[in-house]
Design a protein around this motif. Structure first.
Motif, PDB file in Angstrom:
ATOM      1  N   ASP A  88       3.908   7.586   4.501  1.00  0.00           N
ATOM      2  CA  ASP A  88       4.858   7.281   2.857  1.00  0.00           C
ATOM      3  C   ASP A  88       3.899   5.199   3.097  1.00  0.00           C
ATOM      4  N   LEU A  89       3.152   5.176   2.556  1.00  0.00           N
ATOM      5  CA  LEU A  89       3.271   3.564   2.385  1.00  0.00           C
ATOM      6  C   LEU A  89       3.897   3.571   0.907  1.00  0.00           C
ATOM      7  N   LYS A  90       3.905   2.145   0.767  1.00  0.00           N
ATOM      8  CA  LYS A  90       3.820   1.302  -0.388  1.00  0.00           C
ATOM      9  C   LYS A  90       3.305   0.094  -0.176  1.00  0.00           C
ATOM     10  N   ILE A  91       2.501   0.052  -1.535  1.00  0.00           N
ATOM     11  CA  ILE A  91       0.783  -1.186  -1.309  1.00  0.00           C
ATOM     12  C   ILE A  91       1.589  -1.440  -2.380  1.00  0.00           C
TER      13      ILE A  91
ATOM     14  N   LEU B  71       2.343  -4.330   2.114  1.00  0.00           N
ATOM     15  CA  LEU B  71       2.339  -3.056   2.385  1.00  0.00           C
ATOM     16  C   LEU B  71       3.859  -2.906   3.781  1.00  0.00           C
TER      17      LEU B  71
ATOM     18  N   ASN C  85       5.677   0.096   4.948  1.00  0.00           N
ATOM     19  CA  ASN C  85       5.782   1.672   5.609  1.00  0.00           C
ATOM     20  C   ASN C  85       6.793   2.489   5.593  1.00  0.00           C
ATOM     21  N   THR C  86       7.963   3.650   4.252  1.00  0.00           N
ATOM     22  CA  THR C  86       8.596   3.669   3.920  1.00  0.00           C
ATOM     23  C   THR C  86       9.117   5.143   4.851  1.00  0.00           C
TER      24      THR C  86
ATOM     25  N   ASN D  79       2.706   4.598  11.532  1.00  0.00           N
ATOM     26  CA  ASN D  79       1.748   4.936  10.502  1.00  0.00           C
ATOM     27  C   ASN D  79       1.109   3.352  11.032  1.00  0.00           C
TER      28      ASN D  79
ATOM     29  N   LEU E  79       2.818   0.355  11.913  1.00  0.00           N
ATOM     30  CA  LEU E  79       2.938  -0.079  11.008  1.00  0.00           C
ATOM     31  C   LEU E  79       4.724   0.569  10.605  1.00  0.00           C
TER      32      LEU E  79
ATOM     33  N   GLN F 176       8.912   1.336   9.991  1.00  0.00           N
ATOM     34  CA  GLN F 176       9.740   1.777   9.077  1.00  0.00           C
ATOM     35  C   GLN F 176      10.532   0.274   8.736  1.00  0.00           C
TER      36      GLN F 176
ATOM     37  N   ASP G 171      -5.153   5.770   5.585  1.00  0.00           N
ATOM     38  CA  ASP G 171      -3.927   5.096   6.684  1.00  0.00           C
ATOM     39  C   ASP G 171      -4.347   5.942   8.094  1.00  0.00           C
TER      40      ASP G 171
END
Length: 226
Positions: free
Chosen positions: A69-72, A102, A104-105, A110, A156, A158, A189
């Motif tokens: 999962d990504l935070k953007i 960006l 990666n959580t 990723n 990417l 975490q 992604d």
């Protein structure tokens, strides 16, 4: 071998989470169902049902914790009208630059496969084409833009955020009325998961960029990448 290792990692993760479920709330639920089933003389089926529910919850928890999962976030927007002063293109071409954050959580690594942008005007939706931001800087702060496409295939990890810029070009005769228009950024992604981020082009976003002098440009891009 990769499949066997993946299966092994999955069962280890499920087992670890299963123990926590069974030793916590799940144990209370199963004990209650067991007592209830004895009173109703229904035997052991209730125990199996409760165990299956716990397993489903555990499997979902393992999937959720390990899914990529990504935070953007779109942190800034700049629009350069008649961008032929910056690029050797038609005078009606405009340049849109996004400053992106960006991170990666999730534990799974990723990478970014593709960026795409469209802008909604009063009449239609405009599709944008990729453009490099190499050699551009903010006019006010003189900070040099960092092109995210130059590192979009990098891993990417975490908790390690990346901040950079994306450039897009549009050929249209209505772009002088950019302010207040909605843009939609689609990020794909490496797992082919699409994420859409929307933003509104703010007032004062016009003509905030300039080209870096060649000498400074060469020096700036000798520094380590972020």
């Amino acid at each position: 071998m990769f499949l066997l290792r993946a299966i092994g990692e999955y069962f280890l993760a499920v087992w670890a989470d299963w123990i926590s479920r069974m030793s916590g709330v799940a144990s209370i639920v199963i004990s209650f169902l067991a007592a209830y089933s004895e009173l109703k003389d229904k035997g052991k089926p209730a125990l199996w049902i409760a165990a299956a529910i716990c397993y489903l919850i555990t499997s979902f928890s393992v999937w959720y914790k390990n899914r990529p999962d990504l935070k953007i976030e779109i942190r800034d927007i700049a629009v350069q009208l008649n961008a032929f002063t910056l690029m050797n293109r038609d005078p009606m071409t405009s340049l849109v630059v996004l400053e992106l954050y960006l991170v990666n959580t999730r534990p799974a690594n990723n990478a970014i496969k593709q960026y795409a942008l469209c802008i909604k005007t009063d009449k239609h939706t405009l599709s944008c084409q990729d453009a490099s931001v190499y050699g551009l800087r903010w006019r006010q702060t003189q900070a040099i833009l960092k092109d995210l496409r130059s590192i979009q295939y990098d891993i990417l990890m975490q908790g390690k955020p990346v901040v950079g810029h994306l450039g897009f070009i549009i050929d249209d005769d209505e772009l002088g009325k950019f302010s207040g228009k909605k843009l939609i950024l689609t990020v794909t992604d490496s797992y082919n998961v699409l994420r859409k981020v929307t933003a509104t082009i703010p007032a004062g976003s016009i003509d905030r960029l300039e080209r870096v002098p060649i000498a400074l440009m060469l020096h700036a891009y000798k520094t380590p990448r972020y």
